[in-house]
Design an enzyme around this catalytic site. Structure first.
Site, PDB file in Angstrom:
ATOM      1  N   CYS A 172      -1.193  -3.256 -18.739  1.00 35.13           N
ATOM      2  CA  CYS A 172      -0.824  -3.489 -17.380  1.00 35.13           C
ATOM      3  C   CYS A 172      -1.295  -4.762 -16.786  1.00 35.13           C
ATOM      4  O   CYS A 172      -0.551  -5.568 -15.794  1.00 35.13           O
ATOM      5  CB  CYS A 172      -0.415  -2.431 -16.196  1.00 35.13           C
ATOM      6  SG  CYS A 172       0.260  -1.148 -16.857  1.00 35.13           S
ATOM      7  N   HIS A 251     -14.254  -6.327 -17.925  1.00 36.92           N
ATOM      8  CA  HIS A 251     -13.771  -5.454 -19.263  1.00 36.92           C
ATOM      9  C   HIS A 251     -14.777  -4.348 -19.350  1.00 36.92           C
ATOM     10  O   HIS A 251     -15.941  -4.692 -19.653  1.00 36.92           O
ATOM     11  CB  HIS A 251     -13.329  -6.107 -20.394  1.00 36.92           C
ATOM     12  CG  HIS A 251     -12.690  -5.370 -21.397  1.00 36.92           C
ATOM     13  ND1 HIS A 251     -13.088  -4.154 -21.710  1.00 36.92           N
ATOM     14  CD2 HIS A 251     -11.744  -6.041 -22.352  1.00 36.92           C
ATOM     15  CE1 HIS A 251     -12.244  -3.786 -22.851  1.00 36.92           C
ATOM     16  NE2 HIS A 251     -11.348  -4.728 -22.936  1.00 36.92           N
ATOM     17  N   HIS A 339      -3.148 -11.350   1.998  1.00 40.70           N
ATOM     18  CA  HIS A 339      -2.277 -10.383   1.524  1.00 40.70           C
ATOM     19  C   HIS A 339      -2.727  -9.748   0.284  1.00 40.70           C
ATOM     20  O   HIS A 339      -3.565 -10.348  -0.442  1.00 40.70           O
ATOM     21  CB  HIS A 339      -1.081 -11.094   1.131  1.00 40.70           C
ATOM     22  CG  HIS A 339      -0.302 -11.896   2.364  1.00 40.70           C
ATOM     23  ND1 HIS A 339       0.479 -11.064   2.984  1.00 40.70           N
ATOM     24  CD2 HIS A 339      -0.605 -13.041   2.759  1.00 40.70           C
ATOM     25  CE1 HIS A 339       0.957 -11.967   4.217  1.00 40.70           C
ATOM     26  NE2 HIS A 339       0.430 -13.199   3.850  1.00 40.70           N
ATOM     27  N   HIS A 343      -1.266  -3.745  -8.215  1.00 38.94           N
ATOM     28  CA  HIS A 343      -0.513  -3.392  -9.350  1.00 38.94           C
ATOM     29  C   HIS A 343       0.233  -2.067  -9.045  1.00 38.94           C
ATOM     30  O   HIS A 343      -0.492  -0.895  -8.614  1.00 38.94           O
ATOM     31  CB  HIS A 343      -1.390  -3.143 -10.523  1.00 38.94           C
ATOM     32  CG  HIS A 343      -0.557  -2.583 -11.598  1.00 38.94           C
ATOM     33  ND1 HIS A 343       0.593  -3.034 -12.246  1.00 38.94           N
ATOM     34  CD2 HIS A 343      -0.920  -1.312 -12.378  1.00 38.94           C
ATOM     35  CE1 HIS A 343       1.119  -2.083 -13.249  1.00 38.94           C
ATOM     36  NE2 HIS A 343       0.078  -1.348 -13.261  1.00 38.94           N
ATOM     37  N   HIS A 372       8.644   2.112  -5.528  1.00 37.62           N
ATOM     38  CA  HIS A 372       9.613   2.963  -5.276  1.00 37.62           C
ATOM     39  C   HIS A 372      11.086   2.373  -5.769  1.00 37.62           C
ATOM     40  O   HIS A 372      11.762   3.246  -6.289  1.00 37.62           O
ATOM     41  CB  HIS A 372       9.876   3.064  -3.747  1.00 37.62           C
ATOM     42  CG  HIS A 372      10.956   4.230  -3.248  1.00 37.62           C
ATOM     43  ND1 HIS A 372      12.504   3.774  -3.257  1.00 37.62           N
ATOM     44  CD2 HIS A 372      10.814   5.497  -3.011  1.00 37.62           C
ATOM     45  CE1 HIS A 372      12.850   4.574  -2.577  1.00 37.62           C
ATOM     46  NE2 HIS A 372      12.024   5.871  -2.643  1.00 37.62           N
ATOM     47  N   ASN A 376       6.972   1.403 -12.402  1.00 41.62           N
ATOM     48  CA  ASN A 376       5.769   0.779 -13.020  1.00 41.62           C
ATOM     49  C   ASN A 376       6.526  -0.089 -14.210  1.00 41.62           C
ATOM     50  O   ASN A 376       6.744   0.679 -15.130  1.00 41.62           O
ATOM     51  CB  ASN A 376       4.839   1.680 -13.529  1.00 41.62           C
ATOM     52  CG  ASN A 376       3.448   1.173 -14.110  1.00 41.62           C
ATOM     53  OD1 ASN A 376       3.526  -0.056 -14.345  1.00 41.62           O
ATOM     54  ND2 ASN A 376       2.616   1.688 -14.427  1.00 41.62           N
TER      55      ASN A 376
END
Length: 464
Positions: A172, A251, A339, A343, A372, A376
């Site tokens: 993702c 990572h 802002h 994710h 919503h 995802n």
């Protein structure tokens, strides 16, 4: 003669300084990364996964018993996902247990070409496909030959000298990785244009088994994706929406639990799927902490960093419980960031990040609403969140946006953008933004319609 030599030396020195300044200025311009436009995918009406459709998909899985049904429906009811997300065609047609290569290609073509067609239409007259110098496509679970980048190049008849990169297996957070690659390429290419395409194949990877840790992906992931147009050319600066400030990648895959908390595998019955373990939340927190330890000092004012350092030093002296520096507790992120583009991986992830960083409901609203409305959508999810902010007229000139992504590996890849002008495009949110956030507060239909399944007196019932 001496005067001539002195004049020559002065002239050479002046030219030397001039070319040094020109070189530095040129390198600085090449390091700039401007976002010219972005487009997100929105499926057709018949591709929506409402309550009835989801229930039919669940009931088709003959491997499930009553307890598995209960688990799935409870998860759906508490997922934070609404009635208008989009599913892959083969799942809606009842072929989730027998996907084909054509299904995968069709899903990718629909998302990639839809977003790219819209993007090129918006830039018609100033930028055409033949102007693109760099192409990066990231899709984690589908790496055909020829590559997806080759598929895009063939469709739009792009130039022979285009530099293309096809990324897979990055989860993702791959969209920010792609942006990082483009920015690094810009350092060696002057006046370049780049495309980043971020999406995922859902249809061929629908889980048909009964392992609860692998069922979660069916409840969360939906069809979607994005295309982003970037440049380092100064001539496009006035057209740009935003400018990239910094990118940081972290990572933590050297840790075995972090590596295996989000992994593609087969269950004990041989059904392929995506395993999400209970360590996922811990791995995400660790990766995000490592990332923000590097990123925040780059974007927060010195005054705030000094204030925070003094507060921490005083806490140590008074033997107070030590808080992680990057958790946001005591560190006011609003002093340098306006802002927060989180994710939309799931309700728990969004709320967990918001709580750890001390964000308000207003701050996490875009991520919650994107989850919503669209679910995802993997690496493309960040751009739906950004689209919500823009559609709500939140993004004003000079403000900064922190994009936070997390994905398999385990990785946390974040970047900061500076808004270059007031933005108000309704984009893919055009037909629904006025209904949010109110629409997300309506009780989930699963709760009302399938509440009977939670009744313990019904345990004798067999669902088939």
């Amino acid at each position: 003669m001496e005067l001539f030599s002195l004049s020559s030396l002065l002239l050479l020195s002046t030219l030397f300084v001039f070319y040094i300044f020109k070189f530095v200025f040129k390198r600085r311009n090449q390091r700039n990364c401007y976002m010219l436009h972005y487009e997100c995918y929105k499926g057709m009406e018949e591709r929506k996964l409402d309550t009835e459709t989801c229930a039919k998909v669940v009931q088709r899985n003959k491997n499930l018993g009553l307890e598995e049904y209960r688990f799935l429906l409870r998860t759906m009811a508490s997922s934070g996902i609404g009635e208008e997300t989009y599913g892959p065609r083969n799942v809606l047609e009842g072929r989730e247990d027998s996907p084909t290569l054509l299904d995968a290609h069709s899903e990718m073509d629909e998302i990639m070409f839809d977003t790219l067609d819209k993007l090129f239409h918006k830039t018609k007259g100033s930028i055409s496909p033949s102007d693109i110098d760099i192409l990066v496509v990231n899709v984690s679970l589908f790496a055909p030959s020829p590559s997806l980048t080759s598929r895009v190049i063939n469709r739009y008849k792009m130039r022979e000298d285009i530099k293309s990169y096809n990324l897979s297996g990055l989860g993702c957070s791959a969209s920010v990785i792609s942006i990082d690659i483009v920015q690094r390429m810009f350092e060696t290419r002057e006046n370049a244009l780049a495309l980043v395409v971020s999406t995922e194949t859902m249809g061929p990877h629908w889980y048909c088994g009964k392992d609860r840790s692998m069922m979660l992906s069916n409840c969360l992931f939906r069809a979607g994706g994005s295309s982003v147009l970037l440049t380092n050319a100064a001539r496009f600066k006035n057209q740009a929406l935003m400018k990239l400030v910094t990118v940081v990648r972290a990572h933590v895959g050297s840790d075995d639990e972090a590596y295996s908390c989000c992994i593609q595998m087969e269950d004990r019955d041989g059904h392929p799927g995506f395993l999400l373990t209970k360590y996922l939340k811990k791995a995400a927190a660790r990766a995000l902490t490592k990332n923000l330890q590097v990123l925040l000092p780059r974007v927060l004012p010195v005054k705030e960093l000094i204030r925070y350092a003094i507060v921490r030093a005083l806490k140590r002296r008074t033997s107070a419980k030590r808080e992680p520096a990057s958790s946001g507790i005591g560190l006011n992120l609003k002093t340098g960031l306006q802002h927060f583009c989180i994710h939309p991986g799931g309700r728990a992830i969004i709320e967990g990040v918001g709580k750890s960083l001390g964000l308000t409901e207003f701050d996490i609203e875009p991520a919650r609403m994107a989850l919503h409305r669209f679910g995802n959508t993997s690496s493309g999810g960040l751009w739906y969140v950004l689209g919500y902010m823009e559609a709500k007229n939140r993004l004003k000139k000079g403000e900064k946006i922190l994009m936070m992504s997390m994905g398999a590996g385990f990785e946390s890849n974040n970047c900061v953008w500076e808004v270059l002008k007031d933005l108000d495009d309704k984009n893919v949110w055009e037909d629904s933004v006025d209904r949010y956030p109110e629409l997300s507060r309506i009780p989930n239909p699963f709760v009302e319609k399938y509440d009977w399944i939670n009744d313990d007196t019904m345990s004798f019932v067999r669902v088939d």
